[in-house]
Design a protein around this motif. Structure first.
Motif, PDB file in Angstrom:
ATOM      1  N   LYS A   1       0.837  -1.207   0.000  1.00 27.62           N
ATOM      2  CA  LYS A   1       0.000   0.000   0.000  1.00 27.62           C
ATOM      3  C   LYS A   1       0.872   1.257   0.000  1.00 27.62           C
ATOM      4  O   LYS A   1       0.600   2.226  -0.724  1.00 27.62           O
ATOM      5  N   ILE A   2       1.918   1.230   0.814  1.00 26.14           N
ATOM      6  CA  ILE A   2       2.837   2.364   0.868  1.00 26.14           C
ATOM      7  C   ILE A   2       3.578   2.507  -0.457  1.00 26.14           C
ATOM      8  O   ILE A   2       3.712   3.604  -0.998  1.00 26.14           O
ATOM      9  N   GLY A   3       4.017   1.384  -0.998  1.00 24.14           N
ATOM     10  CA  GLY A   3       4.733   1.405  -2.273  1.00 24.14           C
ATOM     11  C   GLY A   3       3.885   1.945  -3.409  1.00 24.14           C
ATOM     12  O   GLY A   3       4.368   2.701  -4.257  1.00 24.14           O
ATOM     13  N   ASP A   4       2.604   1.572  -3.429  1.00 21.90           N
ATOM     14  CA  ASP A   4       1.710   2.043  -4.484  1.00 21.90           C
ATOM     15  C   ASP A   4       1.505   3.556  -4.434  1.00 21.90           C
ATOM     16  O   ASP A   4       1.228   4.189  -5.460  1.00 21.90           O
ATOM     17  N   ALA A   5       1.645   4.125  -3.237  1.00 23.94           N
ATOM     18  CA  ALA A   5       1.448   5.571  -3.082  1.00 23.94           C
ATOM     19  C   ALA A   5       2.728   6.369  -3.294  1.00 23.94           C
ATOM     20  O   ALA A   5       2.667   7.603  -3.411  1.00 23.94           O
ATOM     21  N   MET A   6       3.860   5.699  -3.348  1.00 22.91           N
ATOM     22  CA  MET A   6       5.134   6.409  -3.483  1.00 22.91           C
ATOM     23  C   MET A   6       5.198   7.170  -4.799  1.00 22.91           C
ATOM     24  O   MET A   6       4.818   6.658  -5.851  1.00 22.91           O
ATOM     25  N   GLY A   7       5.663   8.416  -4.701  1.00 20.98           N
ATOM     26  CA  GLY A   7       5.757   9.257  -5.882  1.00 20.98           C
ATOM     27  C   GLY A   7       4.479   9.986  -6.218  1.00 20.98           C
ATOM     28  O   GLY A   7       4.425  10.733  -7.199  1.00 20.98           O
ATOM     29  N   THR A   8       3.426   9.789  -5.401  1.00 23.07           N
ATOM     30  CA  THR A   8       2.160  10.484  -5.618  1.00 23.07           C
ATOM     31  C   THR A   8       1.954  11.514  -4.514  1.00 23.07           C
ATOM     32  O   THR A   8       2.653  11.514  -3.495  1.00 23.07           O
ATOM     33  N   ASP A   9       0.951  12.362  -4.682  1.00 22.25           N
ATOM     34  CA  ASP A   9       0.643  13.371  -3.667  1.00 22.25           C
ATOM     35  C   ASP A   9       0.163  12.741  -2.364  1.00 22.25           C
ATOM     36  O   ASP A   9       0.225  13.369  -1.310  1.00 22.25           O
ATOM     37  N   ALA A  10      -0.310  11.503  -2.447  1.00 19.71           N
ATOM     38  CA  ALA A  10      -0.864  10.832  -1.263  1.00 19.71           C
ATOM     39  C   ALA A  10       0.193  10.084  -0.460  1.00 19.71           C
ATOM     40  O   ALA A  10      -0.127   9.509   0.594  1.00 19.71           O
ATOM     41  N   GLU A  11       1.451  10.067  -0.926  1.00 17.35           N
ATOM     42  CA  GLU A  11       2.481   9.209  -0.320  1.00 17.35           C
ATOM     43  C   GLU A  11       2.550   9.345   1.197  1.00 17.35           C
ATOM     44  O   GLU A  11       2.439   8.353   1.941  1.00 17.35           O
ATOM     45  N   TYR A  12       2.743  10.550   1.696  1.00 16.29           N
ATOM     46  CA  TYR A  12       2.983  10.708   3.129  1.00 16.29           C
ATOM     47  C   TYR A  12       1.724  10.523   3.955  1.00 16.29           C
ATOM     48  O   TYR A  12       1.789  10.058   5.099  1.00 16.29           O
TER      49      TYR A  12
END
Length: 354
Positions: A221-232
């Motif tokens: 789940k964290i990996g899928d969000a990496m590089g997006t505005d939702a990452e953190y």
């Protein structure tokens, strides 16, 4: 294949209270008199990893100070902040996902931030052998320390004897009693567990998927969000829910394709005040003094002054630590119990002293 360094620096170091605090743990202390422990760890890794490829995983409460003290040594976006402490499996999995998603697969050289290494040239050579093994065999590799005495405070690694540099791991053993430790050392078939690991980012994530599927699902789940505005936002939401488990118990003890590269390079985990003897010379009476200190007739003592003069008379086997707001006096044989003081401070809500 590119090699990345990962320094685990999120621990609290409670056995070094009152020097170590939540916002200034052991890895942010200068115990050797040369540099902060985390900066010494960065310097050691620079012998095997390009400095621009070194990452630090720390706790969110320590991140600002970590960024400050490592400025110019580690890229700002390579300091990864954990929203909560979830043990070494989550720490390593987070770093592996960060590397794989943002930089591409490579060999991870993972070390603690708070160990002492005397012979850095030999340390670099041993790490080089471990990196070569991890790449060629696509295996999990750890660095073992050749035992110099029957230590009961370390875990042990049993290996299959051979003439190779990397030896097949047969079993991981918990901290033994003294008789068992003596048997381990005399057999020549065991190494101390150093907590250093070398493997491909892709390889360790496959092991997460196999042995810790729930943890892997959260990491994904964290990996899928990496590089997006939702990452953190995703990290803040998901990370505290990750199962807290060590990499040793969760994966290393279960995996079959594991190798150890034994080494002798003056390693010490500096886990408590009595280990300062690895970093500082003793006087003729076995005393170690750091900071301003005057003594009369004491022996086998450790004295640490952060600013004020400390005076001692006729002490034997005692640790004395002075800071601006607290003083510790402890039997040297009970330094492992310093963490109990921290527990009492929490219980008594002495938050300003934690």
């Amino acid at each position: 294949m590119k090699t990345y360094g990962v320094i685990m620096a999120g621990g609290g170091g409670t056995r070094f209270w009152p020097l170590s605090r939540q916002a200034r743990p052991k890895q942010l202390l200068n115990l050797s008199g040369k540099d902060l422990m985390v900066n010494e760890a960065i310097g050691r890794l620079s012998g095997i990893v390009e400095q621009n490829d070194i990452f630090i995983v720390t706790n969110e409460t320590q991140a600002a100070k970590m960024l400050k003290v490592t400025k110019g040594l580690v890229k700002r976006n390579h300091v990864l902040a954990e929203p909560s402490a979830r043990n070494t499996a989550a720490c390593i999995g987070y770093a592996a996902m960060e590397i794989l998603k943002k930089y591409g697969d490579g060999i991870m050289v993972i070390t603690p931030s708070d160990a002492y290494i005397k012979n850095e040239e030999e340390f670099t050579r041993v790490l080089g052998l471990a990196v070569e093994t991890a790449e060629k065999k696509d295996a999990l590799v750890t660095v073992g320390i050749t035992p110099t005495f029957a230590a009961t405070g370390y875990g042990y690694i049993k290996f299959q004897k051979s003439g190779d540099d990397a030896l097949k791991v047969l079993e991981f053993k918990e901290k033994p009693d003294e008789a068992t430790a003596r048997a381990y050392v005399s057999s020549g078939e065991y190494a101390w567990n150093s907590g250093m690991f070398i493997w491909k980012a892709s390889t360790i994530l496959r092991q997460f998927e196999r042995f810790l599927p729930d943890v892997y699902a959260d990491l994904q789940k964290i990996g899928d969000a990496m590089g997006t505005d939702a990452e953190y936002n995703v990290i803040d939401k998901v990370y505290p829910e990750i199962t807290s488990i060590s990499i040793d118990y969760g994966i290393m003890e279960k995996a079959s394709d594991v190798y150890v590269v034994p080494g002798e390079f003056g390693w010490n985990d500096v886990g408590s005040f009595d280990m300062l003897g690895a970093l500082h010379e003793q006087d003729a009476n076995g005393n170690i003094s750091i900071g301003e200190h005057i003594d009369v007739d004491s022996k086998n003592c450790i004295t640490y002054s952060s600013g004020r003069l400390v005076t001692t008379i006729g002490l034997d086997n005692v640790v004395v630590v002075e800071t601006e707001d607290a003083v510790l006096v402890c039997d040297k044989n009970r330094v492992q119990d310093v963490k109990k003081i921290v527990e009492q401070l929490k219980k008594n809500r002495k938050i300003e002293l934690l």
